[in-house]
Structures are given as structure tokens and as C-alpha cells.
Design a protein around this motif. Structure first.
Motif, short mmCIF file in Angstrom:
data_model
loop_
_atom_site.label_atom_id
_atom_site.label_comp_id
_atom_site.label_asym_id
_atom_site.label_seq_id
_atom_site.Cartn_x
_atom_site.Cartn_y
_atom_site.Cartn_z
N ILE A 19 0.76 -1.32 -0.15
CA ILE A 19 0.00 0.06 -0.05
C ILE A 19 0.83 1.31 -0.07
N ILE A 20 1.75 1.23 0.73
CA ILE A 20 2.96 2.39 0.90
C ILE A 20 3.63 2.67 -0.39
N SER A 21 4.02 1.45 -1.15
CA SER A 21 4.96 1.63 -2.04
C SER A 21 4.12 2.04 -3.36
N GLN A 22 2.87 1.25 -3.49
CA GLN A 22 2.26 1.56 -4.87
C GLN A 22 0.71 1.59 -4.51
N PRO A 23 0.47 3.00 -3.86
CA PRO A 23 -1.17 3.00 -3.48
C PRO A 23 -1.94 3.16 -4.83
N VAL A 30 -8.34 -3.21 -4.90
CA VAL A 30 -9.22 -3.12 -3.78
C VAL A 30 -10.65 -2.86 -4.49
N ASN A 31 -10.42 -1.80 -5.28
CA ASN A 31 -11.76 -1.58 -6.02
C ASN A 31 -12.63 -2.67 -6.91
N ASN A 32 -11.56 -3.48 -7.55
CA ASN A 32 -11.76 -4.35 -8.33
C ASN A 32 -12.45 -5.57 -7.45
N LEU A 33 -11.71 -5.78 -6.43
CA LEU A 33 -12.14 -6.81 -5.53
C LEU A 33 -13.64 -6.48 -4.86
N LEU A 34 -13.82 -5.23 -4.45
CA LEU A 34 -15.28 -4.77 -3.95
C LEU A 34 -16.40 -4.87 -4.87
#
Length: 52
Positions: A19-23, A30-34
Motif C-alpha cells: 500500500i505504501i509503495s504502490q498506492p 481493492v476497488n476491483n475486489l469490492l
């Protein structure tokens, strides 16, 4: 420390690093998963509605 806790700790560390290196990539994933979960839920509701 048992193996299950160690693996869980390593997974949390990896996710935080990602998350920190490639936000941008992380938020897209996460959007695709949701979206997939929403589609699955809608499909389940449609199926149950068709049965009853």
C-alpha cells in the motif's frame, strides 16, 4: 510464536508495504475486489429471487 501468527504478521507487513509503495495499484485492486463481491451478491440475490 507459532507459525500461524508468524504468517499472519508477514502478510500484514507485506500488505502495508504494498500500500505504501504502490498506492494506485493497491486502490485499484481493492476497488476491483469490492466490485466483484458486489456482483456476486447481486447475482445471489437474483438467483434467490428467481427460486422463490
Amino acid at each position: 510464536m507459532n507459525l500461524k501468527k508468524l504468517v499472519g504478521f508477514l502478510v500484514v507487513i507485506f500488505v502495508l508495504f504494498w500500500i505504501i509503495s504502490q498506492p494506485g495499484n493497491a486502490s485499484g485492486t481493492v476497488n476491483n475486489l469490492l466490485a466483484n463481491l458486489r456482483d456476486a451478491g447481486e447475482s445471489l440475490v437474483t438467483f434467490i429471487g428467481g427460486v422463490f
